[in-house]
Structure formats: C-alpha cells, structure tokens
Design a protein around this motif. Structure first.
Motif, PDB file in Angstrom:
ATOM      1  N   MET A 125      93.628  36.936  86.237  1.00 32.20           N
ATOM      2  CA  MET A 125      93.685  36.705  87.673  1.00 32.20           C
ATOM      3  C   MET A 125      94.813  35.754  88.067  1.00 32.20           C
ATOM      4  SD  MET A 125      89.733  36.782  89.016  1.00 32.20           S
ATOM      5  CE  MET A 125      89.020  35.731  87.764  1.00 32.20           C
ATOM      6  N   ALA A 126      95.175  34.828  87.186  1.00 34.76           N
ATOM      7  CA  ALA A 126      96.238  33.874  87.497  1.00 34.76           C
ATOM      8  C   ALA A 126      97.636  34.485  87.433  1.00 34.76           C
ATOM      9  CB  ALA A 126      96.153  32.678  86.552  1.00 34.76           C
ATOM     10  N   CYS A 127      97.743  35.779  87.122  1.00 32.98           N
ATOM     11  CA  CYS A 127      99.052  36.436  87.147  1.00 32.98           C
ATOM     12  C   CYS A 127      99.683  36.367  88.537  1.00 32.98           C
ATOM     13  CB  CYS A 127      98.933  37.901  86.726  1.00 32.98           C
ATOM     14  SG  CYS A 127      98.816  38.138  84.939  1.00 32.98           S
ATOM     15  N   SER A 128      98.859  36.216  89.558  1.00 34.36           N
ATOM     16  CA  SER A 128      99.404  36.123  90.910  1.00 34.36           C
ATOM     17  C   SER A 128     100.322  34.909  91.055  1.00 34.36           C
ATOM     18  CB  SER A 128      98.280  36.054  91.946  1.00 34.36           C
ATOM     19  OG  SER A 128      97.429  34.950  91.708  1.00 34.36           O
ATOM     20  N   LEU A 129     100.112  33.878  90.251  1.00 31.34           N
ATOM     21  CA  LEU A 129     100.983  32.706  90.279  1.00 31.34           C
ATOM     22  C   LEU A 129     102.379  33.049  89.781  1.00 31.34           C
ATOM     23  CD1 LEU A 129      98.499  30.017  88.922  1.00 31.34           C
ATOM     24  CD2 LEU A 129      99.377  30.192  91.264  1.00 31.34           C
ATOM     25  N   LYS A 130     102.453  33.943  88.806  1.00 31.25           N
ATOM     26  CA  LYS A 130     103.757  34.346  88.286  1.00 31.25           C
ATOM     27  C   LYS A 130     104.431  35.355  89.215  1.00 31.25           C
ATOM     28  CE  LYS A 130     102.730  32.984  83.608  1.00 31.25           C
ATOM     29  NZ  LYS A 130     102.412  33.340  82.219  1.00 31.25           N
ATOM     30  N   VAL A 131     103.629  36.164  89.900  1.00 35.88           N
ATOM     31  CA  VAL A 131     104.170  37.024  90.940  1.00 35.88           C
ATOM     32  C   VAL A 131     104.798  36.162  92.035  1.00 35.88           C
ATOM     33  CG1 VAL A 131     103.555  38.642  92.790  1.00 35.88           C
ATOM     34  CG2 VAL A 131     102.649  38.979  90.484  1.00 35.88           C
ATOM     35  N   LEU A 132     104.116  35.076  92.379  1.00 35.58           N
ATOM     36  CA  LEU A 132     104.643  34.122  93.358  1.00 35.58           C
ATOM     37  C   LEU A 132     105.982  33.557  92.878  1.00 35.58           C
ATOM     38  CD1 LEU A 132     102.586  31.232  95.006  1.00 35.58           C
ATOM     39  CD2 LEU A 132     104.913  30.897  94.248  1.00 35.58           C
ATOM     40  N   LEU A 133     106.039  33.188  91.609  1.00 34.58           N
ATOM     41  CA  LEU A 133     107.267  32.624  91.042  1.00 34.58           C
ATOM     42  C   LEU A 133     108.430  33.605  91.142  1.00 34.58           C
ATOM     43  CD1 LEU A 133     108.663  30.348  89.439  1.00 34.58           C
ATOM     44  CD2 LEU A 133     107.842  31.451  87.346  1.00 34.58           C
ATOM     45  N   GLY A 134     108.172  34.876  90.832  1.00 31.45           N
ATOM     46  CA  GLY A 134     109.223  35.882  90.901  1.00 31.45           C
ATOM     47  C   GLY A 134     109.711  36.116  92.316  1.00 31.45           C
ATOM     48  N   ALA A 135     108.779  36.193  93.262  1.00 27.66           N
ATOM     49  CA  ALA A 135     109.148  36.416  94.664  1.00 27.66           C
ATOM     50  C   ALA A 135     109.963  35.243  95.201  1.00 27.66           C
ATOM     51  CB  ALA A 135     107.890  36.615  95.511  1.00 27.66           C
ATOM     52  N   LYS A 136     109.519  34.036  94.889  1.00 26.14           N
ATOM     53  CA  LYS A 136     110.199  32.829  95.369  1.00 26.14           C
ATOM     54  C   LYS A 136     111.580  32.694  94.740  1.00 26.14           C
ATOM     55  CE  LYS A 136     109.276  27.864  95.972  1.00 26.14           C
ATOM     56  NZ  LYS A 136     110.425  27.266  95.264  1.00 26.14           N
ATOM     57  N   SER A 137     111.652  32.866  93.431  1.00 24.09           N
ATOM     58  CA  SER A 137     112.934  32.746  92.740  1.00 24.09           C
ATOM     59  C   SER A 137     113.908  33.831  93.199  1.00 24.09           C
ATOM     60  CB  SER A 137     112.732  32.842  91.226  1.00 24.09           C
ATOM     61  OG  SER A 137     113.970  32.771  90.551  1.00 24.09           O
ATOM     62  N   GLY A 138     113.400  35.046  93.395  1.00 27.37           N
ATOM     63  CA  GLY A 138     114.258  36.136  93.847  1.00 27.37           C
ATOM     64  C   GLY A 138     114.849  35.863  95.211  1.00 27.37           C
ATOM     65  N   TYR A 139     113.998  35.434  96.141  1.00 24.54           N
ATOM     66  CA  TYR A 139     114.464  35.135  97.501  1.00 24.54           C
ATOM     67  C   TYR A 139     115.460  33.974  97.486  1.00 24.54           C
ATOM     68  CZ  TYR A 139     114.442  33.321 102.265  1.00 24.54           C
ATOM     69  OH  TYR A 139     114.831  32.847 103.498  1.00 24.54           O
ATOM     70  N   ALA A 167      98.703  41.037  97.451  1.00 24.32           N
ATOM     71  CA  ALA A 167      98.567  42.327  96.759  1.00 24.32           C
ATOM     72  C   ALA A 167      98.213  42.111  95.292  1.00 24.32           C
ATOM     73  CB  ALA A 167      99.857  43.131  96.885  1.00 24.32           C
ATOM     74  N   SER A 168      98.853  41.121  94.663  1.00 26.50           N
ATOM     75  CA  SER A 168      98.555  40.817  93.263  1.00 26.50           C
ATOM     76  C   SER A 168      97.145  40.257  93.118  1.00 26.50           C
ATOM     77  CB  SER A 168      99.578  39.816  92.719  1.00 26.50           C
ATOM     78  OG  SER A 168      99.288  39.497  91.367  1.00 26.50           O
ATOM     79  N   ASP A 169      96.739  39.385  94.058  1.00 20.44           N
ATOM     80  CA  ASP A 169      95.369  38.847  94.026  1.00 20.44           C
ATOM     81  C   ASP A 169      94.338  39.975  94.038  1.00 20.44           C
ATOM     82  OD1 ASP A 169      95.776  36.074  93.886  1.00 20.44           O
ATOM     83  OD2 ASP A 169      96.018  35.886  96.055  1.00 20.44           O
ATOM     84  N   ALA A 170      94.557  40.964  94.925  1.00 29.33           N
ATOM     85  CA  ALA A 170      93.616  42.086  95.037  1.00 29.33           C
ATOM     86  C   ALA A 170      93.612  42.920  93.769  1.00 29.33           C
ATOM     87  CB  ALA A 170      93.972  42.950  96.242  1.00 29.33           C
ATOM     88  N   ARG A 171      94.794  43.126  93.195  1.00 33.28           N
ATOM     89  CA  ARG A 171      94.893  43.928  91.972  1.00 33.28           C
ATOM     90  C   ARG A 171      94.214  43.225  90.802  1.00 33.28           C
ATOM     91  NH1 ARG A 171      98.806  44.029  87.547  1.00 33.28           N
ATOM     92  NH2 ARG A 171      98.575  46.025  86.482  1.00 33.28           N
ATOM     93  N   MET A 172      94.484  41.936  90.636  1.00 31.96           N
ATOM     94  CA  MET A 172      93.938  41.219  89.492  1.00 31.96           C
ATOM     95  C   MET A 172      92.450  40.941  89.641  1.00 31.96           C
ATOM     96  SD  MET A 172      96.740  41.493  88.081  1.00 31.96           S
ATOM     97  CE  MET A 172      96.271  40.925  86.455  1.00 31.96           C
TER      98      MET A 172
END
Length: 407
Positions: A341-355, A227-232
C-alpha cells in the motif's frame, strides 16, 4: 521499424490490483483446466516476483494478501479469459475456501529477476515466463506443449529488442510521425476513473487526499497518488498498466494529463505528450528491468513525466532530454522493496520529481556530465542497466528480509 502506437499498444493492458499476484492467480487458473486439487501444489516463483506479491492486498479480499492465497483464488474460481483482471469476480465464498486450503500450497523460491512461475500437481505443470500473462509451457503426464508469442500482431519481444537497440532520440521521431493519439485516451480515462475512486473513498494510505492546494503540482500529486491509493487498496477498478505495472501506467499518464489540462493545451497536444511519457517510461524500463531492484513507478515514470512535460511546454528535444537528466541525477537508485500500500509514496516521488525536473529544464538550469550522466542521454540511460545489475545483491537482501517475515 515500429510506430509509437505499436510500441505503446504492445505494453499496455487493463489490470486489476497488483500484477504479480494476478500473474500467480492466472497461472493457477490455467492449471485447474488440467487437474484438480488432489494433492499438495508445488508453487515455484522467482525472488523478484515473490517480492512484489507478498504484501500487496488482493482485490475483493478486504486487504488479504499472500502468494499462496493469490494462487488458490485463481485455481479455485479464477477465469483465465479475464487475464490480469482475474480477481474481478472473487467473492466471500471463494475467499473462505481458499483460506481453508492454504496449507496445500508449498512454495519454492528461486533466484531471478525476470518473471517466472511454475505450478505442479501430480505430473501436471504450468509455466509463466517473462511476461505476467504469458503461459510458456503446459506439461501433462502424457505430453509437454510449449508456446511462443510470435504470432501476435505486435510481438512484444520483437518490439522490445528493436527499441532497446535504438538511440533515445528515436522516441521523438516516433512521436512526431504519429498522427492519431486517440488510442491513448482509453488509458487516461481508465486511470482517471481510478483516481476519482481514490479521492472519494478511504484507500490505502490516503496520501492523495492530503494534497488540497490549488497549484499545479498539488493537483498532479492529488490525482496521481489517489489512483495509486485505490489500486494498492485492491479496489475492484482496473488501472491501465504499462510495462506490466499498474503504477507505471498511472504515473506515466496522469501527471502529464493534469499538467496539460491546467496549462490550457489542446487535447491532441496533451495526448501526444502522454504518449511520449509512456514511450520514455517503456524505454527506461527496458534497461532497469521489468522486475527490478529499482522502483520503476518512481524512476522510470518520473523520467517519462519530466521529458513529456518539458517537450509539451517547449517543443525542444534538448530541453526534454535535460529534464530526463535531472530525474536521473535526483532519484536513480530508489529501491523497490516490494508491492504494498505504501507504493503510493513512491508514485508521489515520481510525479513530483518529474514535474520539478521539467521546470528546472524549462528554466534553463544547467546539466553537467557528472555522476552516471553522459553528454549523450542514451548512454546515461544505458548506464542505468549497470546500476540495476549492481543492485541485485541489495535486492536479494530485501527479499531475504521479507521472507523472514512471511511467505
């Protein structure tokens, strides 16, 4: 006293592409109501807004970016009634005309971490302040008109002031008092659609597609980051933004939704957990700032995801708060170096850390009162505002580096 529904509804809004270029374009769309492009435009923006508008692709422009371009697209062919979806109808003709007029825009960058945009032509002036879509003043050669948001049903300023004064535990009280969470489904559905677009197309870094395993975490990352990839990438599909950010909305909703579905929870229970994630994200963002030196998509949403998944699984406040504490200890201080566009990497970090933080808490891992953590989670989160304030010098350095590259 506000309800969970009132707080969340005050902070969500559909947004196409990154919200900072959209805010600049929206300002331009308002200015064109009063004057034409008969002289050079002076465009004043603050540093933090500049940082998030410089490098992120603008929707419907084939990866074109830039503060001047965003303003001109709004001024030339933006429809202010579309709000943060202002780039929805940008076409090739409009893009070519905007690119030909780039030199008519002169940018002045001022210090500041809150949203500020001012456009000026021959005595006409439009000011955007504090919120991406809030025009606070219109000035013409004859008069000046100032606006407030106090007449709105759920005045966002009053909501934020009240919530920031509350203890963290109020978030659980609000969730438990709320009986209907159907209003959350629109946000989930909008972000799920964006994720589906990201999975089916080549978007930005294509990070989401890299996670093809069948475990819960891989599924969370795949859907959320797609979703972040598509947005960015700037595709013509909106995200349901949260606290002024599409990535915050994506990051706070999709990981919890995927986890709930994978673990077999009922839809009402999942939506309740998503609402808690959104509330925690909002709460944390109030302390680190709407535009900040810290990446909210990773950190604030990571806190939301951790607390919500742990609460969904355990129904225990302390376990949920421990999960949030693990995120604070692990990724607080992740810098924001602008929307891109690389913001998706930080979205990944948040999802992973949260889980993972939720899993640590559910497994009974200990939380110690060390570092910036306090025994009281509310105090821990309030400490974050001190960290964010202290990082303003770092933020200024980031902006200077970016300004040297391109304006």
């Amino acid at each position: 006293m506000y309800t969970a529904k009132e707080i969340i509804l005050s902070q969500i809004k559909p947004a196409l592409g990154c919200t900072e270029p959209a805010a600049i374009a929206l300002n331009g769309a308002y200015l064109k109501d009063y004057t034409g492009l008969k002289d050079k435009v002076k465009l004043t923006v603050n540093t933090n807004l500049m940082k998030n508008a410089m490098y992120v692709p603008i929707p419907n422009t084939r990866r074109k970016f830039g503060v001047k371009l965003a303003f001109l697209l709004g001024f030339l062919c933006g429809d202010k009634q579309k709000g943060l979806n202002i780039f929805e109808n940008i076409d090739e003709e409009c893009l070519k005309k905007a690119e030909s007029l780039i030199d008519t825009v002169v940018i002045d960058v001022i210090e500041g971490s809150e949203i500020y945009i001012k456009s000026q032509i021959d005595g006409y002036e439009i000011i955007t302040e504090k919120y991406h879509d809030f025009i606070s003043a219109v000035k013409t050669p004859e008069k000046e008109i100032k606006f407030s948001r106090k007449n709105e049903k759920n005045d966002i300023g009053s909501v934020e002031k009240w919530l920031k004064e509350q203890n963290f535990d109020v978030l659980y009280d609000l969730i438990e008092k709320e009986k209907d969470f159907d209003f959350i489904k629109e946000a989930v559905d909008m972000n799920l659609k964006l994720a589906d677009v990201g999975l089916k197309n080549d978007c930005a870094l294509n990070i989401g597609k890299s996670f093809k395993q069948n475990d819960v975490l891989s599924k969370i990352i795949s859907l959320t980051v797609s979703a972040s990839d598509a947005r960015m990438e700037g595709l013509n599909y909106p995200a349901m933004s949260l606290v002024g950010s599409g990535n915050h909305g994506i990051s706070a909703t999709l990981p919890v939704w995927v986890y709930g579905k994978e673990m077999g929870f009922k839809q009402k229970e999942i939506l309740k957990a998503v609402a808690l994630s959104m509330l925690i994200t909002i709460y944390v963002k109030l302390f680190i700032g709407r535009l900040s030196s810290v990446c909210g998509a990773a950190f604030a949403s990571g806190c939301g995801v951790a607390g919500a998944i742990a609460y969904l699984q355990s129904a225990e406040r302390q376990i949920s708060k421990n999960a949030v504490s693990f995120v604070i200890q692990s990724i607080n201080g992740v810098i924001c170096d602008g929307a891109k566009m690389a913001c998706s990497l930080k979205v990944l970090l948040g999802a992973k850390s949260g889980y993972e933080s939720a899993m640590f808490a559910l497994d009974g891992k200990p939380v110690f009162n060390d570092g910036i953590l306090e025994n009281d989670i509310t105090k821990s989160i309030r400490n974050l505002s001190k960290i964010s304030d202290a990082m303003r010098k770092v933020d200024g350095t980031i902006v200077e580096i970016m300004k040297e590259k391109v304006i």
